[in-house]
Design a protein around this motif. Structure first.
Motif, short mmCIF file in Angstrom:
data_model
loop_
_atom_site.label_atom_id
_atom_site.label_comp_id
_atom_site.label_asym_id
_atom_site.label_seq_id
_atom_site.Cartn_x
_atom_site.Cartn_y
_atom_site.Cartn_z
N TYR A 1 -67.87 -52.84 -17.53
CA TYR A 1 -68.03 -51.74 -18.49
C TYR A 1 -68.67 -50.60 -17.71
N PRO B 1 -69.65 -49.35 -34.45
CA PRO B 1 -68.45 -49.12 -33.63
C PRO B 1 -67.19 -49.78 -34.15
N TRP C 1 -70.19 -45.34 -28.67
CA TRP C 1 -69.61 -46.00 -27.49
C TRP C 1 -70.16 -45.33 -26.23
N LEU D 1 -65.41 -38.80 -30.87
CA LEU D 1 -64.96 -39.79 -29.90
C LEU D 1 -63.61 -39.37 -29.33
N ASN E 1 -65.97 -40.23 -23.08
CA ASN E 1 -65.72 -41.14 -24.20
C ASN E 1 -66.20 -40.60 -25.53
N GLU E 2 -67.32 -39.88 -25.51
CA GLU E 2 -67.97 -39.48 -26.76
C GLU E 2 -68.71 -38.16 -26.57
#
Length: 394
Positions: A40, A240, A373, A313, A360-361
């Motif tokens: 990740y 999420p 996220w 997002l 991502n966000e």
């Protein structure tokens, strides 16, 4: 009046999409975890502390790597091989069947959301003729048929104890939406119409009946008998997976999938599929864009369309790009081409960084955030936005 040409027909735009897809695959090229799965990642391509490989992210990587390998992008074959070996090895529950969401949590609940992503991964590998693909597909089919699919409801159950006992007394649109996505891919990969028939049944329940009744906002949460739970998780607006209210990003994601059902060669798509796809996209984009006065789509709204979680997002933009391209190609309505262009302009302004990879966000100041996220965990949604609009219809 000059003839109007869709961006997707322009070689220059297609080349731009290809470069973008190459960039996002470059971002994840070093994410392999030798023991299995993928790291990740944070914004600097480093593994995030406290995060371990996850099933659905590994399956998504397999799918995205398969798209890259099919395009002849070097490095994708290694990602694909590692992901498939991880799904057949580290993540596989050899005692009870199915897969662990996190390999180190072997007594945790089994999630339908996670499992259907393995179906998407297997389908993408089958399409390439990968030597491990058929074995993985056979396992997916067995788990769906014997554990996940509820024939009486013609929909998917939600989660189970690690030994498949204790089916959760909750049903979710999110798991069923990704189930539809997986079933579409599984039908194309196997030629078995049952997968598209099941997908159509899911869409009929959640969209043709329930979303239609809610003014084309998608009801996400239900009890085990599929009664709507409108206030579910009202105290968790940034969850999420199960946030309170309606998720505009899911509306456009459903729209994309409804057009895929409409295009199916395995089932006859009823007329409401295109109608519903347009209504969902119009509700999300025409009505809810800039719902709080700032550019873009908020994460969630209440049942009157008022913003709840104002986080931005990247994935709703990616899904809207794919939906608008599909809707223009299907209907010829230039309205959707205008949205396609506007969405790419928005993505370029706020989500695509200087290296061509995706944030991502966004926080309330439209800068990189991390409430829902954190980091940059996968490239599945942006990979879809960069490839889906120009994929051939099947």
């Amino acid at each position: 009046m000059p003839t109007q040409t869709s961006w997707t027909a322009l070689e220059s735009h297609r080349a731009w999409l290809d470069r973008g897809f190459t960039n996002v695959l470059w971002f994840v090229r070093g994410s392999i975890v030798p023991a299995g799965g993928f790291a990740y990642l944070d914004r600097n391509r480093r593994p995030m502390a406290g995060r371990t490989p996850e099933l659905f992210l590994t399956a998504r990587m397999v799918h995205t790597a398969a798209l890259g390998h099919a395009r002849g992008l070097p490095g994708c074959g290694g990602l694909l091989d590692h992901g498939l070996e991880s799904l057949l090895g580290l993540f596989a529950d050899t005692a009870h069947g199915g897969w662990f969401s996190r390999p180190e949590e072997r007594t945790a609940r089994k999630s339908t959301y996670d499992h259907v992503h393995v179906g998407l991964a297997a389908s993408s590998a089958v399409a390439l003729g990968h030597p491990l693909a058929d074995r993985l597909m056979a396992r997916v089919v067995e788990v769906v048929d014997t554990r996940l699919w509820d024939e009486s409801a013609m929909a998917l159950r939600e989660s189970f104890a690690s030994d498949w006992s204790d089916s959760e007394a909750y049903r979710g649109a999110n798991a069923n939406m990704h189930g539809l996505e997986a079933f579409l891919a599984m039908g194309r990969a196997t030629g078995d119409a049952v997968w598209h028939e099941r997908g159509l049944a899911i869409a009929d329940r959640i969209i043709n009946r329930n979303a239609r009744e809610q003014g084309w906002l998608v009801p996400e949460h239900y009890d085990h008998d599929w009664h709507l739970l409108p206030d579910y998780n009202k105290d968790r607006p940034d969850d999420p997976f199960r946030p309170y209210g309606a998720t505009p990003g899911h509306s456009v994601e459903w729209a994309r999938l409804l057009i895929e059902l409409h295009d199916s060669q395995l089932v006859h798509g009823p007329g409401w599929l295109v109608e519903a796809a347009e209504e969902l996209a119009a509700r999300a984009l025409d009505d809810l864009w800039e719902a709080d006065g700032r550019p873009g789509l908020v994460y969630t709204v209440d049942w009157d369309g008022r913003p709840v979680s104002t986080t931005r997002l990247h994935w709703p933009v990616c899904e809207a790009i794919q939906a608008s391209a599909s809707l223009y190609r299907t209907t010829g309505n230039w309205h959707w081409e205008r949205w396609y262009r506007a969405l790419w302009d928005h993505a370029a302004a706020f989500f695509i960084d200087a290296e061509g990879t995706w944030i991502n966000e966004l926080d309330d100041d439209m800068h990189e955030g991390g409430t829902v996220w954190p980091g940059r965990p996968d490239v599945y949604h942006c990979g879809g936005a960069l490839t889906g609009p120009v994929l051939p219809r099947t």
